[in-house]
Design an enzyme around this catalytic site. Structure first.
Site, mmCIF file in Angstrom:
data_model
loop_
_atom_site.group_PDB
_atom_site.id
_atom_site.type_symbol
_atom_site.label_atom_id
_atom_site.label_comp_id
_atom_site.label_asym_id
_atom_site.label_seq_id
_atom_site.Cartn_x
_atom_site.Cartn_y
_atom_site.Cartn_z
ATOM 1 N N CYS A 245 42.287 22.743 42.846
ATOM 2 C CA CYS A 245 41.732 23.820 43.668
ATOM 3 C C CYS A 245 40.300 23.457 44.067
ATOM 4 C CB CYS A 245 41.824 25.172 42.969
ATOM 5 S SG CYS A 245 41.067 25.263 41.330
ATOM 6 N N SER A 281 40.645 22.180 38.367
ATOM 7 C CA SER A 281 39.616 22.627 39.313
ATOM 8 C C SER A 281 38.823 21.428 39.777
ATOM 9 C CB SER A 281 38.662 23.614 38.654
ATOM 10 O OG SER A 281 37.665 22.931 37.915
ATOM 11 N N ASP A 282 38.271 21.506 40.983
ATOM 12 C CA ASP A 282 37.300 20.489 41.364
ATOM 13 C C ASP A 282 36.093 20.657 40.432
ATOM 14 O OD1 ASP A 282 36.046 18.394 42.612
ATOM 15 O OD2 ASP A 282 36.427 19.125 44.637
ATOM 16 N N CYS A 283 35.279 19.611 40.332
ATOM 17 C CA CYS A 283 34.263 19.602 39.275
ATOM 18 C C CYS A 283 33.130 20.581 39.574
ATOM 19 C CB CYS A 283 33.763 18.192 39.063
ATOM 20 S SG CYS A 283 35.117 17.159 38.464
#
Ligand SMILES: *[C@@H]1O[C@H](CO)[C@@H](O)[C@H](O)[C@H]1NC(C)=O
Ligand SMILES: *[C@@H]1O[C@H](CO)[C@@H](O)[C@H](O)[C@H]1NC(C)=O
Ligand SMILES: *[C@@H]1O[C@H](CO)[C@@H](O)[C@H](O)[C@H]1NC(C)=O
Ligand SMILES: *[C@@H]1O[C@H](CO)[C@@H](O)[C@H](O)[C@H]1NC(C)=O
Length: 762
Positions: A245, A281-283
């Site tokens: 995401c 999740s993206d970082c």
């Protein structure tokens, strides 16, 4: 055996490596646990390992740098591994020894231009084979955050080269082939692929708007028609193991907390639950969804953001240096409940089960090792991917291919000018690893026996000294200028503000064009407006190569010398520079309205070069639709595939016969592109939509080759304002090629049918 003993002893003294360490199901603490029973279902196995963990252990393992559970013999696991166009340098991967190099293919933007999906699949097989070899050696892990399938909506975007380009259908097909290659055909995956960034992510930085706080306002029509299809392919049709995401919000709610995006569409509408697939999740995406400075401020605390993202269906949270590490314990049980916690872990472990994590040393893909890296096949495939992806945009008077045989030895030679000409690293672009070979155009030309007069050139300076370049041109037969932009200019977290050629480069090209020798421009990187080059009569040829990877130099020179014939097609519209002032970056709408020009070739046809364009060293003619019916009944067409497809939009439509004739003197590949046109469905009607394509290999001079262009009813459908995908009655035209070489008109009769009823947000 020897290597496992070595690893065992060295582990005490060697510095901790980042890579995967497989659990020991033969002797370790889990040996009689169901998770080690290869005959049990993946879900039962994953559930069993989660059941053996206590809540503290579970909570600690919801993040990318998961500590594992030493009590159970589960080692630390880093979920963050990258392999967009080859195993890359990043947190989860350690390089060294026999693992000092890995095949570096062209970036997706260049491989997409091949329109050769068998090649994309083979590339996926090679990347995942090397990635798995790294993992088996304890040098990386089993999941990789690739591919990036966001459509390249705006030419300013710094990460567009990571993607297959601007078209939703092209990206979908690219993703299909790549994931099949990456994950492999069997129930055990070679590696776990991750489609990113879900969804409507295509902006890094524009004024005070950043990827961390951008709220993408997207209509249901654009969402369903443009931003979603690559992810639908990944999740529903390719059963990709995981999805990432994105940072941005979609219509007010950060993507990773957005239960409409994450649950209603992804898991429910696309049935992406059959294998308990997981979301990462993206970082720092969850960090910026909370109350962090610079973020969405959608929640009043980090803990609330953590809870909301887990509840929405994000199963693993990544953090990077910009944020702070999420602490799921701080949010439990106040922000999320036991079943959410357990579900997230079952999903993660089910992914690992499917990659054979608990299956022991005899299992599928565990034999891959250093000897599977950088094979001859990998090298040839990387070269071919680059050659097939290079696009010939201009070739006045057939100046290309150059007769380079006359330029060796005492002959005058070729002037090769520009900062790209001898920079092998630039050929790779972002998210790269170390390639096994260095390969720049100057070295490749010298290896062909060409006398090269090389002079460096400017990147982005506003002015440049062209005297050395002009002297080199004066003593040469031809001038090849290597320019454009590189990934220090178009890059992650830094978008551009304009797409004009850098003035310094343009002034050098101008001076070179005045020398009187034929000038060939090889443009690298992505978007730049070539209008000024087209106005210089001595710029006889333009090639676009994007980021052609480890064999980029050789590929470019093979095309220039005519060893290989160019047949790549642009996967993007080349916009005029003025476009960026006409289309506000943050406007996500695809359709034109008022002074807003609309986006992509579907809506905008004033491109300097159009999507799908690409010349050859020969000429092709086509004949379309011989013996093919011109009238179809919608109900009958759909009835024919009842029970044969799970989703109606995947119903095959009768293939269109096309005869392709090579009218010229040279053998060449040819990409048969089929675009659909017609006045049916909701207004405004798109100019054309890519509906089908096929790359033909080696069509000989004079040869007439028959092909069948296959397609599915999704390619004939249009999307209404609600986002429903509908097959409409009407008059259709399938147009072959850009510019058009032929067409066939046909009609669909009967009542319109909804192929996919789009779920609405509540
Ligand atoms: C997908 O899920 C929906 C409910 O969310 C269900 O009605 C449908 O039958 C499922 N389709 C498939 C092919 O599993
Ligand atoms: C746990 O939370 C999820 C997500 O908010 C919710 O759907 C579910 O009903 C809750 N389960 C229980 C047992 O409360
Ligand atoms: C150059 O000459 C060699 C030997 O005659 C030939 O094999 C090769 O194909 C030629 N290359 C080009 C680019 O014409
Ligand atoms: C189809 O081809 C015919 C004949 O060349 C041409 O007149 C017509 O404009 C084409 N139709 C479309 C929609 O391109």
């Amino acid at each position: 055996m020897i290597s496992s003993i070595l690893v065992g002893t060295l582990a005490l003294v060697a510095p901790a490596r980042a890579g995967v360490k497989y659990p020991d199901c033969a002797n370790g603490p889990l040996k009689s646990n169901v998770v080690c029973n290869t005959a049990a279902s993946p879900e039962a196995r994953a559930s069993a390992v989660v059941a053996a963990m206590n809540n503290n252990e579970k909570l600690a393992n919801l993040i990318n740098n998961a500590p594992g559970v030493s009590r159970l013999g589960l080692s630390a696991y880093q979920w963050w591994n990258e392999a967009l166009h080859g195993v890359a340098h990043n947190r989860g991967n350690t390089w060294g020894g026999q693992f000092s190099a890995a095949t570096q293919f062209p970036q997706a933007i260049t491989t997409s231009a091949t329109f050769n999906d068998d090649l994309i699949e083979r590339m996926g097989v090679i990347i995942s084979t090397e990635a798995r070899a790294f993992a088996n050696a304890g040098r990386s892990h089993l999941d990789f955050w690739t591919p990036n399938v966001n459509p390249f909506r705006d030419p300013r975007w710094g990460r567009g080269h990571e993607t297959p380009g601007e078209d939703a259908f092209r990206n979908k097909k690219w993703a299909e082939a790549f994931i099949r290659g990456m994950q492999g055909p069997g129930p055990t995956h070679r590696v776990l692929a991750t489609c990113k960034h879900y969804v409507a992510y295509d902006l890094e930085h524009s004024g005070s708007t950043t990827r961390f706080n951008f709220d993408a306002k997207v209509s249901m029509q654009d969402l369903s028609e443009y931003y979603m299809p690559p992810f639908q392919q990944c999740a529903r049709d390719s059963k990709v193991a995981s999805i990432m995401c994105s940072y941005n919000a979609v219509n007010g709610v950060p993507a990773c907390l957005n239960s409409y995006i994450m649950d209603t569409v992804l898991r429910k509408h696309w049935n992406w639950t059959d294998q308990n697939q997981f979301v990462v999740s993206d970082c720092d995406a969850v960090y910026y969804a909370g109350n962090a400075n610079g973020g969405h401020r959608y929640k009043s605390s980090y803990a609330a953001a953590i809870g909301a993202s887990l509840a929405a269906g994000c199963d693993n949270m990544c953090w990077a240096t910009g944020g702070t590490q999420p602490n799921p314990s701080s949010a439990f049980p106040s922000q999320f409940n036991q079943s959410t916690l357990d579900t997230a872990l079952v999903r993660q472990f089910q992914g690992l089960v499917r990659a054979g994590y608990f299956d022991g040393p005899q299992s599928a893909y565990r034999n891959l090792g250093a000897s599977d890296l950088n094979t001859n096949v990998a090298r040839e495939t990387a070269l071919r991917a680059a050659e097939e992806g290079i696009v010939l945009l201009k070739n006045d008077g057939g100046v290309l291919p150059l007769a380079l045989n006359g330029t060796g030895g005492t002959q005058p030679g070729v002037a090769m000018i520009g900062f790209w000409a001898n920079a092998a690293d630039k050929m790779l672009g972002g998210y790269s690893g170390t390639p096994p070979i260095k390969n720049d155009p100057v070295t490749a030309a010298r290896a062909m026996g060409v006398t090269v007069n090389y002079v460096n050139g400017p990147l982005a300076q506003s002015s440049a000294d062209a005297n050395a370049a002009v002297s080199a041109a004066q003593k040469s037969s031809y001038v090849i200028f290597f320019g454009g932009i590189d990934n220090t200019v178009e890059k992650e977290s830094g978008d551009r503000t304009g797409i004009a050629w850098p003035a310094g480069q343009l002034s050098v090209i101008q001076r070179l064009a005045q020398v009187g020798k034929p000038v060939i421009v090889v443009r690298m990187g992505t978007h730049l407006d070539d209008t000024p080059l087209l106005a210089m009569p001595n710029v006889k040829a333009i090639l676009w190569a994007g980021y052609p990877g480890q064999s980029g130099g050789e590929a470019v020179m093979n095309i220039i010398a005519g060893k290989t014939a160019p047949a790549g097609r642009l996967p993007i519209t080349v916009y005029p520079a003025a476009y960026t002032s006409q289309a506000p970056y943050t406007n996500m709408a695809l359709r034109p309205s008022g002074s807003y020009p609309g986006r992509t070739y579907r809506w905008y046809d004033k491109g300097v070069f159009q999507f799908g364009q690409g010349l050859h060293y020969t000429d092709f003619a086509v004949a379309v639709g011989k013996g093919w019916a011109r009238e179809y009944d919608i109900a009958e067409a759909l009835k024919a595939c009842q029970g044969k497809v799970t989703y109606l939009d995947q119903c095959p439509f009768p293939a269109v016969p096309v005869t392709v004739v090579n009218m010229g003197q040279r053998e060449s590949d040819y990409v048969a592109l089929g675009f659909l046109k017609g006045e049916f469905g909701p207004k405004p009607w798109p100019l054309r939509t890519l509906a089908t394509y096929k790359r033909l290999a080696g069509v000989k001079a004079g040869e007439a080759r028959n092909v069948e262009l296959e397609w599915k009813v999704e390619s004939l459908s249009r999307v209404n304002e609600r986002g429903d995908r509908v097959l409409y009655p009407g008059e259709y035209t399938l147009v072959i090629d850009q510019p058009e070489l032929g067409n066939v008109t046909f009609s669909l009769k009967g009542e319109e049918v909804v192929l996919d009823r789009w779920p609405q947000p509540s």
